[in-house]
Design an enzyme around this catalytic site. Structure first.
Site, PDB file in Angstrom:
ATOM      1  N   GLU A 159     -12.535  -0.619   5.889  1.00  0.00           N
ATOM      2  CA  GLU A 159     -11.928  -1.526   6.845  1.00  0.00           C
ATOM      3  C   GLU A 159     -12.302  -1.120   8.274  1.00  0.00           C
ATOM      4  OE1 GLU A 159      -7.690  -1.663   6.093  1.00  0.00           O
ATOM      5  OE2 GLU A 159      -7.977  -1.232   3.966  1.00  0.00           O
ATOM      6  N   GLU A 265      -2.906  -8.698  10.736  1.00  0.00           N
ATOM      7  CA  GLU A 265      -1.813  -8.114   9.963  1.00  0.00           C
ATOM      8  C   GLU A 265      -0.815  -7.491  10.930  1.00  0.00           C
ATOM      9  OE1 GLU A 265      -0.998  -4.303   6.940  1.00  0.00           O
ATOM     10  OE2 GLU A 265      -3.019  -4.733   7.665  1.00  0.00           O
TER      11      GLU A 265
END
Length: 352
Positions: A159, A265
């Protein structure tokens, strides 16, 4: 071989202390699976090299202004001495079960993302604008690319993106990995895993400047890619290769990934029993559009062909639209496949 600590007390733009560490004594090489690892100094050829995004704004200067005055010597890499970047909020991947495409978010985590599911993916890239949203109670606001493979405890991810939390109040570039569904792995170079080869970028430093509402948009280009003939997941920021995650530490990414995600997020700790005021993206809703909302543009994935191709069959996923939302856009010149996303958190529109 150079000394372990070649140069220290270099001050980053956010007051962070940066040490230049011998590249062969970096944290990655203490991983049990990497103790005999030979560092690959040169990345494989970049797919679609003649077609890469040419509008990277100010390249290195967008990321780290300290580089205009300092850089580490040959044979070393820069590492933050302290990790002010840390927070107590747990990291979580988008909650996808690709066998039946059911979405069950981890407790407290909220998302506004677009996703590719169930294929064979060897990488992904996009340009995204960078902001400094409000974050409270040590919660995180994150905008990133996830590349994942496997199910349950075997889930592996790599990520990268930008992140801010209330304790630090600075928008920082970050990377993350896990080999076993967030039971291992870490941010940046806080543990062994990611092999850095670039002596210019200290992973975890603030990104400056950031975008301004109804003003200049500052963006970074992120790319994670893997050639099928090698076992490394390479990370590129702007036009610079930073390093790679060896697939030895990523059991479910030794071949291709089965999920790729782009988007935002946040972690909602529900302070006082209400929804958090932590903002996603710019803190404004996607309906406000360019210059006001956050976006990802030129979204592509690396296919079996070895070429980056447009991500056309995307599944959108929004956990709580009144609080954080996402709007897909038609393809446009310079923006390709793109979307706007984000929101304010707690408000009359998002009370709980």
């Amino acid at each position: 071989m150079t000394d372990h600590n070649v140069k220290s007390d270099t001050q980053g733009d956010g007051g962070d202390v940066i040490d230049c560490i011998d590249i062969y004594k970096q944290p990655a090489l203490s991983h049990p699976l990497l103790r005999n690892h030979t560092i690959e100094m040169i990345p494989p050829p970049y797919p679609n090299e003649n077609e890469t995004n040419s509008s990277h704004q100010d390249d290195e200067q967008v990321l780290q202004s300290w580089l205009s005055q300092e850089e580490c010597p040959e044979g070393t890499i820069p590492i933050l001495r302290t990790q002010a970047f840390n927070s107590s909020t747990p990291k979580s991947s988008p909650p996808f079960n690709i066998t039946d495409v059911q979405f069950t978010p981890a407790s407290g985590h909220e998302y506004a993302t677009v996703n590719l599911l169930g294929g064979q993916y060897y990488g992904a890239h996009a340009s995204l604008n960078v902001w400094s949203p409000l974050s409270e109670f040590e919660e995180n606001s994150i905008s990133q690319i996830w590349i994942a493979g496997g199910h349950g405890q075997a889930r592996s991810t790599v990520e990268a993106g930008w992140k801010i939390n209330s304790a630090d109040k600075q928008t920082r570039f970050f990377i993350f990995w896990t080999g076993h569904n967030y039971k291992d792995g870490c941010y940046n170079l806080e543990c062994s895993g990611f092999v850095q080869v670039n002596r210019k970028f200290a992973i975890g430093l603030p990104i400056k400047p950031v975008s301004t509402y109804n003003g200049k948009q500052v963006e970074i280009f992120l790319s994670i890619y893997k050639h099928q003939s090698v076992g490394q997941w390479w990370l590129m920021v702007q036009d610079q290769a930073l390093g790679y995650w060896p697939d030895k530490i990523l059991p479910s990414l030794k071949g291709s990934a089965d999920t790729v995600t782009w988007g935002g997020e946040i972690y909602n700790s529900e302070p006082g029993g209400r929804h958090t005021s932590t903002q996603m993206g710019s803190g404004h809703y996607p309906s406000e559009g360019y210059g006001k909302a956050s976006y990802f543009r030129n979204i592509q994935y690396l296919a079996n062909s070895g070429k980056f191709v447009d991500a056309d069959e995307l599944i959108t996923y929004v956990t709580k639209p009144p609080c954080y939302n996402l709007i897909m856009q038609n393809k446009a010149t310079g923006f390709g496949t793109h979307f706007y996303y984000g929101g304010s958190g707690y408000s009359a529109r998002c009370p709980k």
